[in-house]
Design an enzyme around this catalytic site. Structure first.
Site, PDB file in Angstrom:
ATOM      1  CE  LYS A 202      -3.576   2.364   2.621  1.00  0.00           C
ATOM      2  NZ  LYS A 202      -4.623   2.235   3.641  1.00  0.00           N
ATOM      3  NE  ARG A 212      -5.733   9.608   3.518  1.00  0.00           N
ATOM      4  CZ  ARG A 212      -4.444   9.820   3.244  1.00  0.00           C
ATOM      5  NH1 ARG A 212      -3.987  11.063   3.148  1.00  0.00           N
ATOM      6  NH2 ARG A 212      -3.615   8.801   3.095  1.00  0.00           N
ATOM      7  CE  LYS A 225      -3.537   7.954   6.820  1.00  0.00           C
ATOM      8  NZ  LYS A 225      -4.683   7.011   6.739  1.00  0.00           N
ATOM      9  CE  LYS A 256      -6.180   1.857  -0.421  1.00  0.00           C
ATOM     10  NZ  LYS A 256      -6.509   1.995   0.961  1.00  0.00           N
ATOM     11  CB  SER A 282     -11.541   7.384  -3.160  1.00  0.00           C
ATOM     12  OG  SER A 282     -10.294   7.792  -2.614  1.00  0.00           O
ATOM     13  CE1 TYR A 321     -15.154   3.152  -2.333  1.00  0.00           C
ATOM     14  CE2 TYR A 321     -13.299   3.587  -3.800  1.00  0.00           C
ATOM     15  CZ  TYR A 321     -13.810   3.420  -2.530  1.00  0.00           C
ATOM     16  OH  TYR A 321     -12.968   3.518  -1.447  1.00  0.00           O
TER      17      TYR A 321
HETATM   18  C1  PBG Z   1      -7.008   3.601   5.636  1.00  0.00           C
HETATM   19  C2  PBG Z   1      -7.550   3.317   4.286  1.00  0.00           C
HETATM   20  C3  PBG Z   1      -7.461   4.222   3.220  1.00  0.00           C
HETATM   21  C4  PBG Z   1      -8.111   3.630   2.144  1.00  0.00           C
HETATM   22  C5  PBG Z   1      -8.587   2.379   2.555  1.00  0.00           C
HETATM   23  N1  PBG Z   1      -8.221   2.202   3.882  1.00  0.00           N
HETATM   24  C6  PBG Z   1      -6.894   5.587   3.168  1.00  0.00           C
HETATM   25  C7  PBG Z   1      -5.587   5.883   3.726  1.00  0.00           C
HETATM   26  O1  PBG Z   1      -4.701   5.025   3.836  1.00  0.00           O
HETATM   27  O2  PBG Z   1      -5.420   7.043   4.093  1.00  0.00           O
HETATM   28  C8  PBG Z   1      -8.242   4.298   0.804  1.00  0.00           C
HETATM   29  C9  PBG Z   1      -9.294   3.817  -0.117  1.00  0.00           C
HETATM   30  C10 PBG Z   1      -9.616   4.720  -1.241  1.00  0.00           C
HETATM   31  O3  PBG Z   1      -8.962   5.759  -1.477  1.00  0.00           O
HETATM   32  O4  PBG Z   1     -10.562   4.386  -1.969  1.00  0.00           O
HETATM   33  N2  PBG Z   1      -6.854   2.635   6.517  1.00  0.00           N
END
Ligand code: PBG
Length: 333
Positions: A202, A212, A225, A256, A282, A321
């Protein structure tokens, strides 16, 4: 070895593209409803379906409405749904205790879906960001995201989800050691059949922005992060993470975001041959929707092409989605 190919005109590569029948015969990859995991957002209240401005067509739903959505998804043949809680700032605390509360919205949704729609698989999100006052996936001490204390909390969170009836635990936090700790705890608690789909590779991505907003973390997040999620410049590190998580007890692994990281999907599949998923996140969804709403691209065709790309890159499935829209479109073909 690749067989030698005759030169033109003995070889005319267009011959096998001449008709739908022939194109179908030689098509290497297929996209079906079996490939989809549908992420949904659950919030407090009843009878609520609230739009998310940066994700047109995506809703935050109260538990009763999530159950209705799960029913529709199962009827479309979608095999799995992934539950993300939306929490307002007032529901967030420094100790993140909401994360392992058996009665938080996510766990109530899991129980309600299990009872009403037993045939759909339920995946969860394991990370503290949706309960943390500062939006981070782990506890923050003196500005540092601490690893081991966070892992203890993640284990409690995963166990509460398994107790509620989750089929697939989805650790998305990127702490070290969490997969082994969660697997050991699941075995000890008699949850041998609960699967782990690890968010193993990730990246620290700007493509998560609209998510978010969706979970209420945008205002909350302090800093970034980058000390736990991966540097987008790296590729070999993804393989080390995947290997580590598989040997710690993950059943399936995830890359991801999705489309900007198709090279990682391919390397992961070729290197390990494990069930491999991509998350079309997203920001990817928002870009396609924004361009489609402006009439700049064809929504349906771009949606299916973007999803097919994951299959071509070696993925076994996609968190998207678009799942219901794509399932409806595929059913018509
Ligand atoms: C956080 C988490 C995130 C997503 C899924 N789980 C965001 C992040 O790491 O800040 C993102 C999913 C998306 O953008 O569709 N635990």
């Amino acid at each position: 070895m690749r067989p030698t190919q005759a030169s033109y005109p003995a070889t005319r590569l267009r011959r096998v593209r001449q008709s739908p029948a022939v194109r179908g015969m030689v098509r290497q990859n297929t996209l079906t409803v079996d490939d989809f995991i549908w992420p949904v957002f659950v919030r407090s209240g009843e009878g609520i379906e609230e739009p998310i401005p940066s994700m047109p067509g995506v809703l935050r739903r109260s538990v009763d409405k999530v159950v209705e959505a799960a029913r529709e998804a199962a009827d479309l043949g979608i095999p799995a749904i992934c539950i993300f809680p939306y929490t307002g700032l007032e529901e967030r605390t420094e100790d993140c205790a909401g994360a392992w509360d058996p009665d938080n919205h996510a766990n109530r949704a899991i129980r309600a879906i299990k009872a009403a729609v037993p045939e759909i698989a339920i995946m969860t999100d394991v990370a503290l960001d949706t309960y943390n006052i500062n939006g981070h996936d782990g506890f923050v001490e003196d500005g540092e995201i601490v690893n081991d204390r966070t892992v203890e909390a993640l284990v409690k969170m995963a166990l509460a989800q398994a107790e509620a009836g989750a089929d697939i635990i989805g650790p998305s936090d990127m702490m070290d050691g969490r997969i082994g700790a969660i697997r050991t705890a699941l075995e000890a608690a008699g949850h041998q059949n609960v699967m782990i789909l690890s968010y193993a590779a990730k990246y620290a991505s700007a493509f998560y922005g609209p998510f978010r907003d969706a979970v209420g973390a945008s205002g909350a997040l302090t800093g970034d992060k980058k000390t736990y999620q991966m540097d987008p410049a790296n590729s070999d590190e993804a393989l080390r993470l995947i290997e580590r998580d598989l040997s710690d007890g993950a059943d399936m692994v995830m890359v991801k975001p999705g489309m900007p990281y198709l090279d990682i999907c391919r390397r992961v599949k070729d290197s390990f041959g494990a069930p491999t998923f991509a998350y079309q996140v997203s920001g990817e969804y928002a870009m396609i929707m924004a361009a489609a709403q402006n009439g700049w691209i064809d929504h349906d065709r771009v949606m299916l092409e973007s999803l097919m790309a994951f299959k071509r890159a070696g993925c076994d499935g996609i968190l998207t989605y678009f799942a219901p829209a794509a399932a409806r479109l595929l059913a018509k073909r």
